[in-house]
Design an enzyme around this catalytic site. Structure first.
Site, PDB file in Angstrom:
ATOM      1  N   ARG A 103       5.043   0.993  -4.799  1.00  0.00           N
ATOM      2  CA  ARG A 103       3.672   1.503  -4.659  1.00  0.00           C
ATOM      3  C   ARG A 103       3.639   2.528  -3.550  1.00  0.00           C
ATOM      4  O   ARG A 103       4.069   2.243  -2.430  1.00  0.00           O
ATOM      5  CB  ARG A 103       2.731   0.363  -4.233  1.00  0.00           C
ATOM      6  CG  ARG A 103       2.246  -0.476  -5.323  1.00  0.00           C
ATOM      7  CD  ARG A 103       1.037  -1.279  -4.958  1.00  0.00           C
ATOM      8  NE  ARG A 103       0.937  -1.816  -3.621  1.00  0.00           N
ATOM      9  CZ  ARG A 103      -0.098  -2.506  -3.192  1.00  0.00           C
ATOM     10  NH1 ARG A 103      -1.113  -2.731  -3.988  1.00  0.00           N
ATOM     11  NH2 ARG A 103      -0.138  -2.990  -1.976  1.00  0.00           N
ATOM     12  N   THR A 107      -1.604   6.228  -1.888  1.00  0.00           N
ATOM     13  CA  THR A 107      -2.421   6.271  -3.118  1.00  0.00           C
ATOM     14  C   THR A 107      -2.474   4.916  -3.823  1.00  0.00           C
ATOM     15  O   THR A 107      -3.314   4.715  -4.695  1.00  0.00           O
ATOM     16  CB  THR A 107      -1.827   7.282  -4.118  1.00  0.00           C
ATOM     17  OG1 THR A 107      -0.521   6.809  -4.490  1.00  0.00           O
ATOM     18  CG2 THR A 107      -1.679   8.657  -3.500  1.00  0.00           C
ATOM     19  N   ASP A 199       3.545  -9.475   2.036  1.00  0.00           N
ATOM     20  CA  ASP A 199       4.382  -8.575   1.239  1.00  0.00           C
ATOM     21  C   ASP A 199       5.535  -9.380   0.629  1.00  0.00           C
ATOM     22  O   ASP A 199       6.442  -9.830   1.346  1.00  0.00           O
ATOM     23  CB  ASP A 199       4.915  -7.436   2.117  1.00  0.00           C
ATOM     24  CG  ASP A 199       5.610  -6.376   1.279  1.00  0.00           C
ATOM     25  OD1 ASP A 199       6.562  -6.718   0.544  1.00  0.00           O
ATOM     26  OD2 ASP A 199       5.201  -5.213   1.337  1.00  0.00           O
ATOM     27  N   ASP A 202       9.125  -7.891   1.282  1.00  0.00           N
ATOM     28  CA  ASP A 202       9.560  -8.028   2.675  1.00  0.00           C
ATOM     29  C   ASP A 202       9.841  -9.488   3.032  1.00  0.00           C
ATOM     30  O   ASP A 202      10.801  -9.780   3.741  1.00  0.00           O
ATOM     31  CB  ASP A 202       8.484  -7.471   3.621  1.00  0.00           C
ATOM     32  CG  ASP A 202       8.490  -5.947   3.641  1.00  0.00           C
ATOM     33  OD1 ASP A 202       9.477  -5.349   3.159  1.00  0.00           O
ATOM     34  OD2 ASP A 202       7.510  -5.368   4.140  1.00  0.00           O
TER      35      ASP A 202
HETATM   36  C1  PRP Z   1       4.773  -4.931  -4.830  1.00  0.00           C
HETATM   37  C2  PRP Z   1       4.842  -5.996  -5.902  1.00  0.00           C
HETATM   38  C3  PRP Z   1       4.441  -5.255  -7.133  1.00  0.00           C
HETATM   39  C4  PRP Z   1       3.436  -4.287  -6.613  1.00  0.00           C
HETATM   40  C5  PRP Z   1       2.083  -4.812  -6.950  1.00  0.00           C
HETATM   41  O1  PRP Z   1       5.874  -4.125  -4.857  1.00  0.00           O
HETATM   42  O2  PRP Z   1       6.085  -6.602  -5.986  1.00  0.00           O
HETATM   43  O3  PRP Z   1       5.507  -4.593  -7.774  1.00  0.00           O
HETATM   44  O4  PRP Z   1       3.588  -4.229  -5.191  1.00  0.00           O
HETATM   45  O5  PRP Z   1       1.111  -3.923  -6.582  1.00  0.00           O
HETATM   46  P1  PRP Z   1       0.172  -3.204  -7.634  1.00  0.00           P
HETATM   47  O6  PRP Z   1      -0.316  -4.257  -8.568  1.00  0.00           O
HETATM   48  O7  PRP Z   1      -0.915  -2.644  -6.766  1.00  0.00           O
HETATM   49  O8  PRP Z   1       0.961  -2.137  -8.325  1.00  0.00           O
HETATM   50  P2  PRP Z   1       6.097  -2.961  -3.763  1.00  0.00           P
HETATM   51  O9  PRP Z   1       5.510  -1.685  -4.249  1.00  0.00           O
HETATM   52  O10 PRP Z   1       5.630  -3.444  -2.431  1.00  0.00           O
HETATM   53  O11 PRP Z   1       7.636  -2.753  -3.785  1.00  0.00           O
HETATM   54  P3  PRP Z   1       8.809  -3.765  -3.357  1.00  0.00           P
HETATM   55  O12 PRP Z   1       8.813  -4.897  -4.344  1.00  0.00           O
HETATM   56  O13 PRP Z   1      10.009  -2.906  -3.456  1.00  0.00           O
HETATM   57  O14 PRP Z   1       8.547  -4.243  -1.949  1.00  0.00           O
HETATM   58  N1  URA Z   2       2.427  -6.305  -2.985  1.00  0.00           N
HETATM   59  C1  URA Z   2       2.711  -7.371  -2.210  1.00  0.00           C
HETATM   60  O1  URA Z   2       3.880  -7.660  -1.963  1.00  0.00           O
HETATM   61  N2  URA Z   2       1.689  -8.104  -1.714  1.00  0.00           N
HETATM   62  C2  URA Z   2       0.409  -7.820  -1.993  1.00  0.00           C
HETATM   63  O2  URA Z   2      -0.483  -8.548  -1.513  1.00  0.00           O
HETATM   64  C3  URA Z   2       0.123  -6.708  -2.789  1.00  0.00           C
HETATM   65  C4  URA Z   2       1.159  -5.961  -3.279  1.00  0.00           C
END
Ligand code: PRP
Ligand code: URA
Length: 208
Positions: A103, A107, A199, A202
């Site tokens: 994400r 944005t 997160d 993380d």
């Molecule tokens: C997180 C999560 C989803 C996304 C959800 O990933 O694992 O893929 O956010 O958010 P959305 O519904 O608003 O699209 P992130 O973008 O943080 O990436 P990561 O898994 O690499 O940390």
């Molecule tokens: N992605 C995450 O990992 N946590 C949230 O709460 C939203 C998006």
């Protein structure tokens, strides 16, 4: 919320509470993600199709059952990775097709960085694995990719969802069932699920 299935299972509720806790360390967090993912997929696969299979028990011949569907697990990188192992234990012959999305922090729109799907679909059912359905942008984009690939039966299997993400999925892909451990209250101004678990990437990978 016609196509949303929050888990009714007490074990899921128990494990989810541990997962949410700020005191849960990455090792335990990963273990819980793995376990909850398996329980969620147990619920999400209730309608897999079976075909008869002839076997011999030590005592008699028997017409048993075997799964007919070819299942693809589609973890969304990174956080969905932690769900694969638990699910794969239940579905050892499933194929795993990774989709890389993150994400954009400003944005909140998904940015795709990995997709190595072959031209023709190799599975009949796809289970998208991602712990978090927040704005829903990542889930909608992944369903778009899988539909373009030609897969007709797609399910989203997550851990926490926000009403905003569910609404976006229902607007774009109303036929895709959404299996979640729980539906939370809302998103905060940074697009995080509240009360949520923070997160998910993380916390699994120790990068927070
Ligand atoms: C997180 C999560 C989803 C996304 C959800 O990933 O694992 O893929 O956010 O958010 P959305 O519904 O608003 O699209 P992130 O973008 O943080 O990436 P990561 O898994 O690499 O940390
Ligand atoms: N992605 C995450 O990992 N946590 C949230 O709460 C939203 C998006």
């Amino acid at each position: 919320m016609a196509n949303v299935f929050p888990s009714p299972h007490p074990l899921v509720a128990h494990k989810l509470t541990l997962l949410r806790s700020v005191n849960t360390e990455p090792k335990k967090f990963r273990e819980l993600v793995r376990e909850i993912a398996a329980l969620m997929v147990y619920e999400a696969t209730l309608d897999l199709t079976l075909q008869p299979r002839q076997i011999e028990t030590p005592l008699a011949p028997l017409t048993g059952s075997e799964c007919q569907d070819k299942v693809g697990l589609v973890p969304i990188l990174r956080a969905g990775l932690g769900m694969v192992e638990g699910v794969w234990n239940l579905l050892p012959s499933a194929e795993v097709w990774h989709i890389g999305l993150y994400r954009d922090e400003r944005t909140l729109k998904p940015v795709q960085y990995y997709n190595k799907l072959p031209i023709e679909p190799t599975v009949s059912v796809c289970l998208i694995l991602d712990p978090m359905l927040a704005t829903g942008g990542s889930a909608v984009a992944t369903v778009d990719v899988l539909k373009r690939w030609g897969v007709r039966k797609i399910k989203f299997v997550g851990i926490l969802g926000a009403p905003e993400g569910i609404a976006l999925m229902e607007a774009h892909h109303p036929e895709v069932p959404i299996h979640l451990a729980a539906v939370d209250e809302r998103l905060n101004e940074r697009g995080y699920i509240v009360p949520g678990l923070g997160d998910a990437g993380d916390r699994q990978f120790g990068t927070g």
